[in-house]
Enzyme design. Structure first.
Site, PDB file in Angstrom:
ATOM      1  N   LYS A 160       6.957   0.964  -1.987  1.00 42.17           N
ATOM      2  CA  LYS A 160       7.822  -0.096  -2.526  1.00 42.17           C
ATOM      3  C   LYS A 160       7.166  -0.791  -3.721  1.00 42.17           C
ATOM      4  O   LYS A 160       7.779  -0.954  -4.766  1.00 42.17           O
ATOM      5  CB  LYS A 160       8.164  -1.134  -1.438  1.00 42.17           C
ATOM      6  CG  LYS A 160       8.892  -0.555  -0.239  1.00 42.17           C
ATOM      7  CD  LYS A 160       9.284  -1.617   0.778  1.00 42.17           C
ATOM      8  CE  LYS A 160       8.109  -2.346   1.397  1.00 42.17           C
ATOM      9  NZ  LYS A 160       7.214  -1.505   2.223  1.00 42.17           N
TER      10      LYS A 160
ATOM     11  N   ARG B  57      13.687  -8.808   5.714  1.00 40.45           N
ATOM     12  CA  ARG B  57      12.965  -7.916   6.626  1.00 40.45           C
ATOM     13  C   ARG B  57      13.508  -7.983   8.039  1.00 40.45           C
ATOM     14  O   ARG B  57      13.009  -7.311   8.922  1.00 40.45           O
ATOM     15  CB  ARG B  57      11.505  -8.357   6.646  1.00 40.45           C
ATOM     16  CG  ARG B  57      10.568  -7.265   6.204  1.00 40.45           C
ATOM     17  CD  ARG B  57       9.196  -7.883   6.066  1.00 40.45           C
ATOM     18  NE  ARG B  57       8.182  -6.899   6.049  1.00 40.45           N
ATOM     19  CZ  ARG B  57       7.585  -6.464   4.931  1.00 40.45           C
ATOM     20  NH1 ARG B  57       7.942  -6.911   3.758  1.00 40.45           N
ATOM     21  NH2 ARG B  57       6.636  -5.573   5.006  1.00 40.45           N
TER      22      ARG B  57
ATOM     23  N   ARG C  41      -5.479   3.837   1.014  1.00 31.67           N
ATOM     24  CA  ARG C  41      -5.575   2.584   0.269  1.00 31.67           C
ATOM     25  C   ARG C  41      -6.654   1.679   0.875  1.00 31.67           C
ATOM     26  O   ARG C  41      -7.381   0.997   0.148  1.00 31.67           O
ATOM     27  CB  ARG C  41      -4.221   1.863   0.277  1.00 31.67           C
ATOM     28  CG  ARG C  41      -4.248   0.581  -0.549  1.00 31.67           C
ATOM     29  CD  ARG C  41      -2.884  -0.051  -0.653  1.00 31.67           C
ATOM     30  NE  ARG C  41      -2.434  -0.610   0.617  1.00 31.67           N
ATOM     31  CZ  ARG C  41      -1.224  -1.101   0.819  1.00 31.67           C
ATOM     32  NH1 ARG C  41      -0.331  -1.073  -0.137  1.00 31.67           N
ATOM     33  NH2 ARG C  41      -0.890  -1.595   2.001  1.00 31.67           N
TER      34      ARG C  41
ATOM     35  N   ARG D   2      -7.393  -3.878   1.937  1.00 26.14           N
ATOM     36  CA  ARG D   2      -6.444  -4.924   2.335  1.00 26.14           C
ATOM     37  C   ARG D   2      -6.617  -5.189   3.820  1.00 26.14           C
ATOM     38  O   ARG D   2      -6.736  -4.250   4.607  1.00 26.14           O
ATOM     39  CB  ARG D   2      -5.005  -4.450   2.004  1.00 26.14           C
ATOM     40  CG  ARG D   2      -4.138  -5.536   1.455  1.00 26.14           C
ATOM     41  CD  ARG D   2      -2.831  -4.983   0.952  1.00 26.14           C
ATOM     42  NE  ARG D   2      -1.779  -5.045   1.957  1.00 26.14           N
ATOM     43  CZ  ARG D   2      -0.517  -4.776   1.726  1.00 26.14           C
ATOM     44  NH1 ARG D   2      -0.138  -4.400   0.504  1.00 26.14           N
ATOM     45  NH2 ARG D   2       0.385  -4.861   2.673  1.00 26.14           N
TER      46      ARG D   2
ATOM     47  N   ARG E 199       2.644  -2.572  12.029  1.00 22.31           N
ATOM     48  CA  ARG E 199       3.603  -2.860  10.939  1.00 22.31           C
ATOM     49  C   ARG E 199       4.724  -1.823  10.920  1.00 22.31           C
ATOM     50  O   ARG E 199       5.893  -2.152  10.688  1.00 22.31           O
ATOM     51  CB  ARG E 199       2.877  -2.880   9.585  1.00 22.31           C
ATOM     52  CG  ARG E 199       2.030  -4.139   9.376  1.00 22.31           C
ATOM     53  CD  ARG E 199       0.908  -3.927   8.372  1.00 22.31           C
ATOM     54  NE  ARG E 199       1.349  -3.497   7.062  1.00 22.31           N
ATOM     55  CZ  ARG E 199       0.568  -2.823   6.202  1.00 22.31           C
ATOM     56  NH1 ARG E 199      -0.685  -2.510   6.521  1.00 22.31           N
ATOM     57  NH2 ARG E 199       1.032  -2.476   5.031  1.00 22.31           N
TER      58      ARG E 199
HETATM   59  P1  AP5 Z   1       2.700   0.825  -1.984  1.00 24.98           P
HETATM   60  O1  AP5 Z   1       3.452   1.034  -3.228  1.00 24.98           O
HETATM   61  O2  AP5 Z   1       1.791  -0.342  -1.864  1.00 24.98           O
HETATM   62  O3  AP5 Z   1       3.704   0.862  -0.745  1.00 24.98           O
HETATM   63  P2  AP5 Z   1       4.457  -0.336  -0.065  1.00 24.98           P
HETATM   64  O4  AP5 Z   1       5.679   0.235   0.567  1.00 24.98           O
HETATM   65  O5  AP5 Z   1       4.625  -1.479  -1.007  1.00 24.98           O
HETATM   66  O6  AP5 Z   1       3.374  -0.671   1.057  1.00 24.98           O
HETATM   67  P3  AP5 Z   1       2.883  -2.061   1.599  1.00 24.98           P
HETATM   68  O7  AP5 Z   1       1.791  -1.725   2.582  1.00 24.98           O
HETATM   69  O8  AP5 Z   1       2.543  -3.026   0.535  1.00 24.98           O
HETATM   70  O9  AP5 Z   1       4.184  -2.520   2.340  1.00 24.98           O
HETATM   71  P4  AP5 Z   1       4.389  -3.546   3.455  1.00 24.98           P
HETATM   72  O10 AP5 Z   1       5.855  -3.607   3.629  1.00 24.98           O
HETATM   73  O11 AP5 Z   1       3.604  -3.266   4.684  1.00 24.98           O
HETATM   74  O12 AP5 Z   1       3.673  -4.832   2.844  1.00 24.98           O
HETATM   75  P5  AP5 Z   1       4.200  -6.100   2.076  1.00 24.98           P
HETATM   76  O13 AP5 Z   1       3.242  -6.349   1.000  1.00 24.98           O
HETATM   77  O14 AP5 Z   1       5.637  -6.027   1.752  1.00 24.98           O
HETATM   78  O15 AP5 Z   1       1.896   2.185  -1.680  1.00 24.98           O
HETATM   79  C1  AP5 Z   1       1.052   2.280  -0.562  1.00 24.98           C
HETATM   80  C2  AP5 Z   1      -0.071   3.286  -0.907  1.00 24.98           C
HETATM   81  O16 AP5 Z   1       0.508   4.572  -1.126  1.00 24.98           O
HETATM   82  C3  AP5 Z   1      -0.816   2.930  -2.207  1.00 24.98           C
HETATM   83  O17 AP5 Z   1      -2.143   3.290  -2.070  1.00 24.98           O
HETATM   84  C4  AP5 Z   1      -0.111   3.797  -3.263  1.00 24.98           C
HETATM   85  O18 AP5 Z   1      -0.954   4.099  -4.329  1.00 24.98           O
HETATM   86  C5  AP5 Z   1       0.254   5.028  -2.445  1.00 24.98           C
HETATM   87  N1  AP5 Z   1       1.475   5.690  -2.922  1.00 24.98           N
HETATM   88  C6  AP5 Z   1       2.609   5.102  -3.390  1.00 24.98           C
HETATM   89  N2  AP5 Z   1       3.522   6.031  -3.700  1.00 24.98           N
HETATM   90  C7  AP5 Z   1       2.959   7.244  -3.401  1.00 24.98           C
HETATM   91  C8  AP5 Z   1       3.433   8.585  -3.498  1.00 24.98           C
HETATM   92  N3  AP5 Z   1       4.653   8.876  -3.957  1.00 24.98           N
HETATM   93  N4  AP5 Z   1       2.603   9.566  -3.104  1.00 24.98           N
HETATM   94  C9  AP5 Z   1       1.353   9.280  -2.607  1.00 24.98           C
HETATM   95  N5  AP5 Z   1       0.854   8.030  -2.517  1.00 24.98           N
HETATM   96  C10 AP5 Z   1       1.662   7.019  -2.897  1.00 24.98           C
HETATM   97  O19 AP5 Z   1       4.058  -7.220   3.203  1.00 24.98           O
HETATM   98  C11 AP5 Z   1       2.796  -7.531   3.737  1.00 24.98           C
HETATM   99  C12 AP5 Z   1       2.964  -8.530   4.869  1.00 24.98           C
HETATM  100  O20 AP5 Z   1       3.521  -9.757   4.348  1.00 24.98           O
HETATM  101  C13 AP5 Z   1       3.920  -8.126   5.982  1.00 24.98           C
HETATM  102  O21 AP5 Z   1       3.288  -7.290   6.941  1.00 24.98           O
HETATM  103  C14 AP5 Z   1       4.289  -9.485   6.566  1.00 24.98           C
HETATM  104  O22 AP5 Z   1       3.258  -9.985   7.349  1.00 24.98           O
HETATM  105  C15 AP5 Z   1       4.399 -10.336   5.312  1.00 24.98           C
HETATM  106  N6  AP5 Z   1       5.759 -10.330   4.759  1.00 24.98           N
HETATM  107  C16 AP5 Z   1       6.176  -9.728   3.621  1.00 24.98           C
HETATM  108  N7  AP5 Z   1       7.492  -9.907   3.447  1.00 24.98           N
HETATM  109  C17 AP5 Z   1       7.908 -10.644   4.498  1.00 24.98           C
HETATM  110  C18 AP5 Z   1       9.178 -11.121   4.895  1.00 24.98           C
HETATM  111  N8  AP5 Z   1      10.294 -10.867   4.189  1.00 24.98           N
HETATM  112  N9  AP5 Z   1       9.262 -11.845   6.041  1.00 24.98           N
HETATM  113  C19 AP5 Z   1       8.155 -12.118   6.769  1.00 24.98           C
HETATM  114  N10 AP5 Z   1       6.922 -11.659   6.458  1.00 24.98           N
HETATM  115  C20 AP5 Z   1       6.812 -10.924   5.340  1.00 24.98           C
END
Ligand code: AP5
Length: 194
Positions: A15, A90, A129, A135, A146
């Protein structure tokens, strides 16, 4: 069509990576709730400390905190021409909250881009990662929690958006550029059909 978009998918689906590319292409800002929480945590402020007590365990930050934060962000000047929300909503309650935030501004959502990637693919990506970025929520135990939370809490909200006919399914497995191209094409086909 305006571009008021959501990007949904499991942790590690890409994402954040794809939000950056798509936003550059569409010239709109990305609004990532996870990234905003991490900024506050790095700053060590009150919101950051509160968020960290949830994010580090892979739990959702309470809805009232998250909804308020998005409300404030949607008042910023740069989102008036469109935006891409990454990681919000979410759960079903956040969908209803977002509906209210948008209605208050006379805005509607144009599309929900859903990135698909299997659990084991995303675990592998996130462990990769973890080795480079460290992280706090990228330990295997928290990653798996998660992912489970995504299936239990986030996936059900997609039914609401499917009823509205705005979910665009995109295969998130492939190179970053292949996935980016799929998203652009799917979005353009959808826009042309409206
Ligand atoms: P990346 O692009 O970072 O993927 P992502 O889907 O953004 O992964 P996240 O781990 O950031 O998502 P998440 O939903 O767990 O965390 P968020 O920050 O939203 O890519 C991941 C890895 O893969 C990287 O190393 C990248 O280089 C690699 N990659 C990407 N594309 C690739 C490809 N095509 N091929 C190979 N490798 C690839 O949320 C974090 C926390 O915040 C949540 O757990 C929660 O506690 C809180 N939070 C966030 N939003 C809310 C909400 N709305 N409500 C309540 N709590 C919330």
């Amino acid at each position: 069509m305006s571009y008021r978009l959501l990007l949904v998918g499991p942790p590690g689906a890409g994402k954040g990576t794809q939000a950056e590319l798509l936003c550059e292409y569409l010239e709109i800002p990305a609004v990532s709730t996870g990234a905003i929480f991490r900024e506050h945590t790095a700053a060590g402020d009150e919101l950051g400390q509160l968020a960290d007590s949830f994010t580090s365990r892979g739990e959702l930050v309470p809805d009232d905190v998250t909804n308020r934060m998005v409300d404030v962000r949607l008042d910023c000047e740069d989102v008036t021409g469109g935006f891409l929300l990454d990681g919000y909503p979410r759960n079903v309650d956040q969908v209803h909250a977002l509906d209210r935030l948008l209605a208050a501004r006379n805005w509607t959502l144009d599309a929900v881009v859903l990135l698909h990637a299997d659990d084991e693919v995303v675990v592998e990506r996130l462990l990769g990662r973890a080795a480079t970025e460290g992280r706090k929520d990228d330990t295997e135990k928290v990653i798996r929690h998660r992912i489970a939370l995504y299936h239990e809490t986030t996936q059900p909200l997609l039914d609401l958006y499917r009823e509205r006919g705005i979910v665009l399914d995109v295969d998130g497995v492939g190179t970053v550029e292949e996935v980016a191209e799929r998203i652009r094409t799917t979005l353009e086909d959808f826009a042309a059909s409206r």
